[in-house]
Write a protein that holds these residues in place. Structure first.
Motif, PDB file in Angstrom:
ATOM      1  N   SER A 116       1.640   9.618  30.975  1.00 27.15           N
ATOM      2  CA  SER A 116       2.159  10.129  30.063  1.00 27.15           C
ATOM      3  C   SER A 116       1.751  10.483  29.090  1.00 27.15           C
ATOM      4  CB  SER A 116       2.679   8.512  28.174  1.00 27.15           C
ATOM      5  OG  SER A 116       3.408   8.007  29.128  1.00 27.15           O
ATOM      6  N   MET A 117       0.663  11.789  28.581  1.00 30.34           N
ATOM      7  CA  MET A 117      -0.031  12.964  28.682  1.00 30.34           C
ATOM      8  C   MET A 117      -0.529  13.237  29.224  1.00 30.34           C
ATOM      9  SD  MET A 117      -3.284  10.071  26.364  1.00 30.34           S
ATOM     10  CE  MET A 117      -4.258  11.563  25.963  1.00 30.34           C
ATOM     11  N   ASN A 118       0.279  13.351  30.371  1.00 25.96           N
ATOM     12  CA  ASN A 118       0.363  14.837  30.819  1.00 25.96           C
ATOM     13  C   ASN A 118      -0.840  15.099  31.807  1.00 25.96           C
ATOM     14  OD1 ASN A 118       2.403  16.088  33.017  1.00 25.96           O
ATOM     15  ND2 ASN A 118       1.950  17.640  31.241  1.00 25.96           N
ATOM     16  N   ILE A 119      -2.424  14.560  31.894  1.00 31.16           N
ATOM     17  CA  ILE A 119      -3.761  14.361  32.284  1.00 31.16           C
ATOM     18  C   ILE A 119      -2.841  14.009  33.606  1.00 31.16           C
ATOM     19  CG2 ILE A 119      -5.726  13.223  32.151  1.00 31.16           C
ATOM     20  CD1 ILE A 119      -5.776  12.965  29.484  1.00 31.16           C
ATOM     21  N   VAL A 120      -2.066  13.384  34.534  1.00 31.40           N
ATOM     22  CA  VAL A 120      -2.343  13.458  35.481  1.00 31.40           C
ATOM     23  C   VAL A 120      -0.639  13.364  36.156  1.00 31.40           C
ATOM     24  CG1 VAL A 120      -2.891  11.572  37.904  1.00 31.40           C
ATOM     25  CG2 VAL A 120      -4.087  12.149  35.712  1.00 31.40           C
ATOM     26  N   PRO A 121      -0.684  14.401  35.826  1.00 32.06           N
ATOM     27  CA  PRO A 121       1.223  14.869  35.768  1.00 32.06           C
ATOM     28  C   PRO A 121       2.201  14.243  37.356  1.00 32.06           C
ATOM     29  CG  PRO A 121       0.293  16.766  35.892  1.00 32.06           C
ATOM     30  CD  PRO A 121      -1.275  15.980  36.074  1.00 32.06           C
ATOM     31  N   ILE A 122       1.145  13.611  38.462  1.00 32.01           N
ATOM     32  CA  ILE A 122       1.980  12.874  39.434  1.00 32.01           C
ATOM     33  C   ILE A 122       2.277  11.549  39.306  1.00 32.01           C
ATOM     34  CG2 ILE A 122      -0.489  11.670  40.693  1.00 32.01           C
ATOM     35  CD1 ILE A 122       1.213  12.582  43.086  1.00 32.01           C
ATOM     36  N   PHE A 123       1.481  11.020  37.749  1.00 34.01           N
ATOM     37  CA  PHE A 123       2.187   9.648  37.211  1.00 34.01           C
ATOM     38  C   PHE A 123       2.899  10.049  36.280  1.00 34.01           C
ATOM     39  CE2 PHE A 123      -3.390   8.258  37.709  1.00 34.01           C
ATOM     40  CZ  PHE A 123      -2.759   7.933  39.094  1.00 34.01           C
ATOM     41  N   LYS A 124       3.504  10.869  35.958  1.00 33.56           N
ATOM     42  CA  LYS A 124       4.644  11.628  34.776  1.00 33.56           C
ATOM     43  C   LYS A 124       5.443  10.148  35.506  1.00 33.56           C
ATOM     44  CE  LYS A 124       6.355  14.879  31.596  1.00 33.56           C
ATOM     45  NZ  LYS A 124       5.022  13.291  30.357  1.00 33.56           N
ATOM     46  N   PRO A 125       6.003  10.617  36.628  1.00 31.03           N
ATOM     47  CA  PRO A 125       7.393   9.727  36.507  1.00 31.03           C
ATOM     48  C   PRO A 125       7.250   8.242  37.010  1.00 31.03           C
ATOM     49  CG  PRO A 125       7.214  11.866  38.011  1.00 31.03           C
ATOM     50  CD  PRO A 125       5.744  11.016  37.787  1.00 31.03           C
ATOM     51  N   LEU A 126       5.891   7.966  36.687  1.00 30.33           N
ATOM     52  CA  LEU A 126       6.249   6.056  37.083  1.00 30.33           C
ATOM     53  C   LEU A 126       6.841   5.524  35.675  1.00 30.33           C
ATOM     54  CD1 LEU A 126       2.630   6.269  39.057  1.00 30.33           C
ATOM     55  CD2 LEU A 126       5.075   6.231  39.958  1.00 30.33           C
ATOM     56  N   SER A 127       7.483   4.308  35.372  1.00 33.49           N
ATOM     57  CA  SER A 127       7.440   3.569  34.649  1.00 33.49           C
ATOM     58  C   SER A 127       6.613   2.888  34.331  1.00 33.49           C
ATOM     59  CB  SER A 127       8.786   2.709  35.165  1.00 33.49           C
ATOM     60  OG  SER A 127       9.073   2.155  36.275  1.00 33.49           O
ATOM     61  N   ILE A 128       7.172   1.540  33.394  1.00 32.14           N
ATOM     62  CA  ILE A 128       5.923   0.581  33.808  1.00 32.14           C
ATOM     63  C   ILE A 128       5.917  -0.936  35.025  1.00 32.14           C
ATOM     64  CG2 ILE A 128       5.273  -1.761  32.322  1.00 32.14           C
ATOM     65  CD1 ILE A 128       6.988  -0.140  29.463  1.00 32.14           C
ATOM     66  N   SER A 129       7.128  -0.394  35.546  1.00 32.63           N
ATOM     67  CA  SER A 129       7.405  -1.395  36.794  1.00 32.63           C
ATOM     68  C   SER A 129       6.412  -0.893  37.810  1.00 32.63           C
ATOM     69  CB  SER A 129       8.926  -1.596  36.968  1.00 32.63           C
ATOM     70  OG  SER A 129       9.090  -1.044  36.923  1.00 32.63           O
ATOM     71  N   HIS A 130       6.617   0.677  37.587  1.00 38.11           N
ATOM     72  CA  HIS A 130       5.530   1.513  39.178  1.00 38.11           C
ATOM     73  C   HIS A 130       3.904   1.149  38.726  1.00 38.11           C
ATOM     74  CE1 HIS A 130       9.526   3.841  38.951  1.00 38.11           C
ATOM     75  NE2 HIS A 130       9.552   2.382  39.233  1.00 38.11           N
ATOM     76  N   ALA A 131       4.024   0.626  37.710  1.00 42.25           N
ATOM     77  CA  ALA A 131       2.656   1.348  37.230  1.00 42.25           C
ATOM     78  C   ALA A 131       1.952   0.115  38.134  1.00 42.25           C
ATOM     79  CB  ALA A 131       2.488   2.078  36.197  1.00 42.25           C
ATOM     80  N   MET A 132       2.740  -1.022  37.117  1.00 45.29           N
ATOM     81  CA  MET A 132       2.493  -2.820  37.440  1.00 45.29           C
ATOM     82  C   MET A 132       2.151  -3.043  38.828  1.00 45.29           C
ATOM     83  SD  MET A 132       1.485  -4.703  34.772  1.00 45.29           S
ATOM     84  CE  MET A 132       2.052  -3.307  32.660  1.00 45.29           C
ATOM     85  N   ILE A 133       3.078  -2.266  39.947  1.00 39.47           N
ATOM     86  CA  ILE A 133       3.383  -2.677  41.440  1.00 39.47           C
ATOM     87  C   ILE A 133       2.363  -1.912  41.435  1.00 39.47           C
ATOM     88  CG2 ILE A 133       4.781  -1.778  42.984  1.00 39.47           C
ATOM     89  CD1 ILE A 133       7.129  -2.739  41.476  1.00 39.47           C
ATOM     90  N   ILE A 134       1.901  -1.287  41.522  1.00 37.99           N
ATOM     91  CA  ILE A 134       0.544  -0.034  42.421  1.00 37.99           C
ATOM     92  C   ILE A 134      -0.701  -1.035  41.693  1.00 37.99           C
ATOM     93  CG2 ILE A 134      -1.034   1.686  41.804  1.00 37.99           C
ATOM     94  CD1 ILE A 134       1.750   3.411  41.327  1.00 37.99           C
ATOM     95  N   GLY A 135      -0.468  -1.894  40.475  1.00 37.22           N
ATOM     96  CA  GLY A 135      -1.539  -2.750  40.059  1.00 37.22           C
ATOM     97  C   GLY A 135      -2.128  -3.907  41.125  1.00 37.22           C
ATOM     98  N   VAL A 136      -0.933  -4.669  41.819  1.00 39.88           N
ATOM     99  CA  VAL A 136      -0.135  -5.451  42.030  1.00 39.88           C
ATOM    100  C   VAL A 136      -1.467  -4.775  43.793  1.00 39.88           C
ATOM    101  CG1 VAL A 136       0.332  -7.242  43.516  1.00 39.88           C
ATOM    102  CG2 VAL A 136       1.399  -6.811  41.312  1.00 39.88           C
ATOM    103  N   PHE A 137      -0.566  -3.895  44.558  1.00 40.88           N
ATOM    104  CA  PHE A 137      -1.658  -3.130  45.335  1.00 40.88           C
ATOM    105  C   PHE A 137      -2.481  -3.220  45.131  1.00 40.88           C
ATOM    106  CE2 PHE A 137       2.817  -2.224  46.557  1.00 40.88           C
ATOM    107  CZ  PHE A 137       2.924  -2.877  48.153  1.00 40.88           C
ATOM    108  N   CYS A 138      -3.182  -2.295  44.092  1.00 38.52           N
ATOM    109  CA  CYS A 138      -4.524  -2.349  43.973  1.00 38.52           C
ATOM    110  C   CYS A 138      -5.315  -3.671  43.656  1.00 38.52           C
ATOM    111  CB  CYS A 138      -5.377  -1.445  42.587  1.00 38.52           C
ATOM    112  SG  CYS A 138      -4.582  -0.310  42.626  1.00 38.52           S
ATOM    113  N   ALA A 139      -5.084  -4.893  43.655  1.00 43.75           N
ATOM    114  CA  ALA A 139      -5.429  -6.592  43.582  1.00 43.75           C
ATOM    115  C   ALA A 139      -5.911  -6.530  45.071  1.00 43.75           C
ATOM    116  CB  ALA A 139      -4.407  -6.979  42.886  1.00 43.75           C
ATOM    117  N   PHE A 140      -4.567  -6.033  46.144  1.00 44.91           N
ATOM    118  CA  PHE A 140      -4.804  -6.456  47.141  1.00 44.91           C
ATOM    119  C   PHE A 140      -5.521  -5.677  47.538  1.00 44.91           C
ATOM    120  CE2 PHE A 140      -3.790  -5.092  51.650  1.00 44.91           C
ATOM    121  CZ  PHE A 140      -3.616  -6.423  52.038  1.00 44.91           C
TER     122      PHE A 140
END
Length: 447
Positions: A263-287
């Protein structure tokens, strides 16, 4: 004849006007009685969704709009953006519990507290405040943190009631989480974005956390409950041999970092990601980090998603039905008109109203959802920024719940401490009242 005819017409008009006034008065009285009954039922801990739905249904019947309940129910079911955020956050929370990443984060923060002495009280509040950002459920956070910290604080000589109060006093830090359902609701009524909402209330909310922590410390000091409590036996051995893995501890923070950096455009590749997308990425990181069975992770994620629909989203749906009932019976319109005519009333009521409902019902969410959906959408008419009003409503509702003896998390903390919920609640009361007044003044009268 003409004179009599005009007199008759005037009388009929006057009769109609008085009839309308009487109807409005009767409907208003009926609405107030139903609201009081609703609050009473919530205090008595009757099923929240049933109480809200039935109250809304009754008011729509009295208001002459019986189909309004069904229409409100259908409309609430279509809140796709809000629903997406909620199920993803709750699913992620269940995965954190399965992989024990939340336990690693808790223990990482708890161990340095052993040397805090009397300052263990405010430190415990602030640590819980921080952990609640990731473990957003107040009851879940109370259970997870309290099971470890409360015995630790009691063993350090702190009175059990203060120990229990300290944990629950930090359970509104979830408002820092851009994916938190209340933040999502504020976004929907203010036409903003999650990070902007969090940024808007970041410092006032941080101040509330500090006020709650220091007020409880002062209360403990005044009553000499900050040290010297003697406990028979040793009750805190469970964390001594726990080996914290930093890689596990940072997983609960991954979605928040992704959302903020994007959201702060510090990492532009993350900008299109919604809340649900970020949570799913977190799930994959946990695995990837914990190497848990992916089938178990999938089951827990969808279990959390299903639970969120029945609990969190179910309350939101029934709260909207309740709001529709208030609208049908005319209470909302009268409240809004009063606020428009007297803007200062809107500022005060948007803080005090949800706070009192939170205290009485033990739930800040239902009051905040109802108020934000019904009143905050008109904030511009009161000369208030909708985003600020929405945040004040959500935060003060949570502050009220944090000093409620009937709140689920408060009961958990009191049980872990071995005291009554009222004992813990009254120790949190001064800090929560001061914090409510502070955030109201800062966000509605100064900004």
């Amino acid at each position: 004849m003409i004179f009599q005819s005009n007199k008759t017409i005037k009388f009929e008009i006057l009769f109609i006007l008085w009839k309308e006034v009487i109807i409005v008065i009767l409907m208003t009285i009926s609405g107030i009685l139903i609201v009081i009954g609703t609050i009473y039922c919530l205090i008595k801990r009757y099923e929240t969704r049933l109480v809200l739905f039935c109250s809304g249904l009754l008011m729509t019947f009295i208001g002459g709009n019986p189909m309004g309940t069904m229409q409100a129910f259908s409309h609430a079911m279509l809140e796709s953006k809000l629903f997406e955020s909620i199920i993803a956050v709750m699913g992620f929370a269940m995965v954190m519990k399965l992989t024990e990443c939340d336990k690693h984060l808790i223990n990482l923060l708890i161990k340095p507290l052993r040397k805090a002495g009397t300052f263990l009280i405010p430190a415990a509040v602030l640590v819980t405040f921080f952990i609640n950002i990731s473990i957003t459920s107040s009851a879940g956070c109370s259970a997870a943190v309290g099971a470890i910290l409360i015995p630790l604080m009691i063993a350090a000589g702190i009175h059990p009631a203060i120990a229990g109060a300290a944990i629950y006093a930090g359970t509104y830090g979830a408002m820092f989480n851009p994916g938190y359902p209340q933040v999502a609701l504020i976004v929907s009524v203010s036409d903003s974005n999650p990070v902007a909402v969090v940024a808007n209330h970041f410092y006032p909310l941080l101040l509330c956390g500090v006020i709650g922590a220091m007020s409880l410390w002062v209360v403990a000091k005044i009553h000499h409950e900050d040290k010297g409590y003697k406990l028979q036996g040793e009750i805190v051995k469970q964390t001594e041999d726990f080996h914290v893995k930093l890689s596990h501890a940072i997983v609960p923070l991954v979605p928040i970092v992704i959302l903020v950096l994007g959201s702060m455009n510090i990492v532009p590749i993350f900008k299109p990601l919604s809340i649900s997308h970020a949570m799913i990425i977190g799930v994959f990181c946990a695995f990837l980090i914990t190497r848990k069975n992916p089938q178990d992770i999938s089951k827990e994620f969808w279990k959390g998603a299903g639970n969120s629909f029945g609990s969190v989203f179910g309350i939101i749906i029934c709260a909207l039905v309740f709001v529709n009932g208030l609208t049908s019976i005319g209470l909302i319109q009268q409240l809004i008109q009063t606020m428009i005519n007297i803007p200062s009333v809107a500022k005060i009521s948007s803080a005090i109203g949800p706070f009192l409902l939170g205290v009485m019902s033990g739930s800040g969410d239902a009051a905040a959802v109802a108020f934000n959906k019904a009143v905050t959408i008109h904030a511009a008419d009161f000369g208030i920024l909708p985003m600020s009003m929405g945040s004040v409503v959500a935060i003060t509702g949570a502050l009220g719940r944090t000093m409620s003896p009937v709140a689920g998390g408060m009961i958990i903390c009191a049980t872990l401490a071995g005291v009554s919920p009222m004992e813990t609640a009254k120790r949190n009361a001064p800090g929560m009242i001061i914090a409510t007044l502070a955030i109201m003044v800062i966000m509605l009268f100064i900004e």
